[in-house]
Design a protein around this motif. Structure first.
Motif, PDB file in Angstrom:
ATOM      1  N   SER A 196      31.274 -16.542  27.716  1.00 48.04           N
ATOM      2  CA  SER A 196      31.290 -17.971  27.428  1.00 48.04           C
ATOM      3  C   SER A 196      32.723 -18.501  27.482  1.00 48.04           C
ATOM      4  O   SER A 196      33.688 -17.751  27.389  1.00 48.04           O
ATOM      5  CB  SER A 196      30.673 -18.244  26.062  1.00 48.04           C
ATOM      6  N   LEU A 197      32.824 -19.799  27.618  1.00 51.35           N
ATOM      7  CA  LEU A 197      34.130 -20.439  27.662  1.00 51.35           C
ATOM      8  C   LEU A 197      34.727 -20.529  26.266  1.00 51.35           C
ATOM      9  O   LEU A 197      33.991 -20.653  25.283  1.00 51.35           O
ATOM     10  CB  LEU A 197      33.998 -21.839  28.248  1.00 51.35           C
ATOM     11  N   LEU A 199      40.917 -16.366  34.852  1.00 50.56           N
ATOM     12  CA  LEU A 199      40.501 -17.005  36.096  1.00 50.56           C
ATOM     13  C   LEU A 199      38.979 -17.125  36.244  1.00 50.56           C
ATOM     14  O   LEU A 199      38.481 -18.193  36.621  1.00 50.56           O
ATOM     15  CB  LEU A 199      41.106 -16.287  37.302  1.00 50.56           C
ATOM     16  N   PRO A 200      38.186 -16.078  35.938  1.00 47.42           N
ATOM     17  CA  PRO A 200      36.732 -16.245  36.074  1.00 47.42           C
ATOM     18  C   PRO A 200      36.167 -17.369  35.189  1.00 47.42           C
ATOM     19  O   PRO A 200      35.226 -18.063  35.576  1.00 47.42           O
ATOM     20  CB  PRO A 200      36.170 -14.887  35.657  1.00 47.42           C
ATOM     21  N   TRP A 235      34.088 -22.929  34.733  1.00 46.47           N
ATOM     22  CA  TRP A 235      34.258 -24.289  34.234  1.00 46.47           C
ATOM     23  C   TRP A 235      34.233 -25.287  35.391  1.00 46.47           C
ATOM     24  O   TRP A 235      33.561 -26.314  35.323  1.00 46.47           O
ATOM     25  CB  TRP A 235      35.568 -24.384  33.454  1.00 46.47           C
ATOM     26  N   LEU A 236      34.951 -24.989  36.477  1.00 47.74           N
ATOM     27  CA  LEU A 236      34.965 -25.885  37.624  1.00 47.74           C
ATOM     28  C   LEU A 236      33.570 -26.021  38.238  1.00 47.74           C
ATOM     29  O   LEU A 236      33.152 -27.114  38.623  1.00 47.74           O
ATOM     30  CB  LEU A 236      35.972 -25.399  38.668  1.00 47.74           C
ATOM     31  N   LEU A 292      44.203 -24.909  42.138  1.00 47.46           N
ATOM     32  CA  LEU A 292      44.723 -24.082  41.056  1.00 47.46           C
ATOM     33  C   LEU A 292      46.072 -23.525  41.498  1.00 47.46           C
ATOM     34  O   LEU A 292      46.156 -22.473  42.116  1.00 47.46           O
ATOM     35  CB  LEU A 292      43.754 -22.945  40.731  1.00 47.46           C
ATOM     36  N   ASP A 293      47.136 -24.272  41.227  1.00 55.06           N
ATOM     37  CA  ASP A 293      48.476 -23.846  41.595  1.00 55.06           C
ATOM     38  C   ASP A 293      49.051 -22.926  40.517  1.00 55.06           C
ATOM     39  O   ASP A 293      48.427 -22.695  39.489  1.00 55.06           O
ATOM     40  CB  ASP A 293      49.374 -25.053  41.826  1.00 55.06           C
TER      41      ASP A 293
END
Length: 89
Positions: free
Chosen positions: A2-3, A15-16, A21-22, A50-51
Motif C-alpha cells: 500500500s501507499l 519507485l514501485p 500512484w501515477l 520522473l527526473d
C-alpha cells in the motif's frame, strides 16, 4: 504493497509505489521512455517525467494556448503534488 500516508513526501516512496500512484491518477507509462507518464484529462493532456530531483509536468491544453511546464520537488507531500497536478495548467 500500500501507499504511505498522503502527507508523506514523495522521496519516501519507493519507485514501485510512485508508479502505482501515477497509475491510480490515470497516467499511462510511456513504453519508449519509462520515466515518462502520460495523463489525459478533459481539456488538457500532460506528460509527467520522473527526473532525478523533481517531478516535471508539461501540460498541453487543448485550446490554442502554449504548453505550461511545472516542476515539484520530491520533498513535497504526495497529496500536495497530486492536487497541483490535477488542477491542470
Amino acid at each position: 504493497m500500500s501507499l504511505p500516508a498522503p502527507e508523506t513526501p514523495l522521496y519516501n516512496h519507493p519507485l514501485p509505489q510512485l508508479e502505482r500512484w501515477l497509475m491510480a491518477l490515470g497516467c499511462q507509462q510511456d513504453r519508449g521512455d519509462r520515466h515518462c507518464w502520460l495523463l489525459h484529462q478533459g481539456d488538457w493532456d500532460a506528460e509527467l517525467s520522473l527526473d532525478t530531483e523533481e517531478l516535471v509536468i508539461c501540460y498541453f491544453p487543448h485550446q490554442p494556448q502554449r504548453k505550461v511546464v511545472r516542476s515539484f520537488k520530491y520533498s513535497l507531500s504526495r497529496q500536495d503534488v497530486e492536487a497541483a497536478v490535477l488542477e491542470g495548467p
